[in-house]
Design a protein around this motif. Structure first.
Motif, short mmCIF file in Angstrom:
data_model
loop_
_atom_site.label_atom_id
_atom_site.label_comp_id
_atom_site.label_asym_id
_atom_site.label_seq_id
_atom_site.Cartn_x
_atom_site.Cartn_y
_atom_site.Cartn_z
N LEU A 14 13.92 0.23 7.93
CA LEU A 14 13.06 1.34 8.38
C LEU A 14 12.46 1.07 9.75
N ASP A 15 12.34 2.16 10.52
CA ASP A 15 11.64 2.08 11.80
C ASP A 15 10.93 3.40 12.05
N ALA A 74 3.60 -4.69 9.66
CA ALA A 74 2.20 -4.27 9.65
C ALA A 74 2.00 -3.01 10.49
N PHE A 75 2.73 -2.90 11.59
CA PHE A 75 2.61 -1.73 12.47
C PHE A 75 3.09 -0.46 11.76
N SER A 119 10.96 -8.52 8.94
CA SER A 119 12.03 -9.26 9.61
C SER A 119 11.51 -10.01 10.83
N LEU A 120 10.38 -9.57 11.41
CA LEU A 120 9.81 -10.30 12.54
C LEU A 120 9.28 -11.66 12.08
N GLU A 121 8.59 -11.69 10.95
CA GLU A 121 8.10 -12.96 10.42
C GLU A 121 9.26 -13.87 10.04
N LEU A 176 11.73 -2.46 1.54
CA LEU A 176 11.80 -2.05 2.94
C LEU A 176 11.93 -3.28 3.82
N VAL A 177 12.82 -3.21 4.79
CA VAL A 177 12.94 -4.26 5.81
C VAL A 177 12.48 -3.63 7.12
#
Length: 243
Positions: A6-7, A92-93, A121-123, A86-87
């Motif tokens: 998701l974005d 958090a944003f 995925s950033l973490e 969800l990936v």
């Protein structure tokens, strides 16, 4: 296992300042393979963009004027993601914005986190590549995902790129095949190879100079604010142990 990559795109950086979601893009993976199902929606934010945000997305209020409001697409969106993991890159944003949008609709919708689980995925990238740049563009470059067609941020395009990067980052299966309907119908070539578990000594990694400079600047900022940082405490101990 059902994953939804998701974005979102928004009118600004903080939902607490009244910014809104203007685009949602989702890609569905079943057992780590693309199912062919996607969700993509532009949304009328009912407010202006913050300075700079419009240039990032390329979207305009004129373009979004006839698009549905979030309240009109909430049920369809929730039905698509319900029960999935969800990936999200910098979860958090996006989750903050989506939870805020749902809260505006009243208590009847509850919280998104009650319907899904979330993997950031950033973490994950920061754990695997500490001290390096881990933006989506940086990950694509590092993992061999072609993002040459990404000139502006777009929710569905970014979700598709993140899907490929996430599969490679987590020892993914193979070519995800988003290029076109014709290519997805044909033979898929392997892009993300399975990464074997290392049994020998760890390789030496050369960190780019610019990444070292960014890291040092961050450490200095921590020192100025807190008086010291964790490296000041741990580094001497590590050196004495090595000696």
């Amino acid at each position: 296992m059902r994953h939804i990559i998701l974005d979102t795109e928004t009118t600004g950086l903080e939902w607490k300042k009244g910014n809104r979601v203007v685009e949602i893009g989702c890609v569905e993976l079943i057992e780590r393979r693309p199912s062919g199902r996607t969700y993509h929606q532009y949304i009328n934010p009912e407010r202006e963009f913050e300075p700079g945000a419009q240039e990032v997305t390329g979207l305009t209020l004129e373009f979004l004027a006839d698009k549905p409001k979030f309240a009109q697409i909430a049920d369809e969106f929730l039905a698509f993601v319900d029960g999935a993991e969800l990936v999200i890159h910098n979860a958090a944003f996006d989750m903050g914005f989506l939870e805020h949008e749902l809260s505006r609709l009243g208590d009847g919708y509850g919280k998104l986190r009650d319907r899904v689980t979330v993997q950031d995925s950033l973490e994950l990238a920061r754990q695997r590549y500490p001290g390096q740049r881990n933006s989506l563009d940086a990950l694509c470059k590092r993992l061999g995902v072609d993002n040459s067609h990404r000139q502006l941020h777009g929710a569905l395009l970014d979700a598709q790129l993140l899907a490929e990067a996430w599969l490679a980052l987590t020892a993914g299966q193979g070519e995800i095949g988003f290029a076109s309907a014709e290519s997805s119908a044909g033979t898929r070539s392997s892009r993300a190879a399975v990464i074997p578990i290392a049994t020998g000594p760890r390789p030496s990694i050369a960190v780019p100079v610019e990444d070292l400079e960014l890291h040092q600047a961050r450490v200095e900022a921590i020192r100025r604010k807190a008086g010291r940082c964790v490296w000041d405490v741990e580094a001497p101990a590590a050196e004495s142990a090595a000696g």
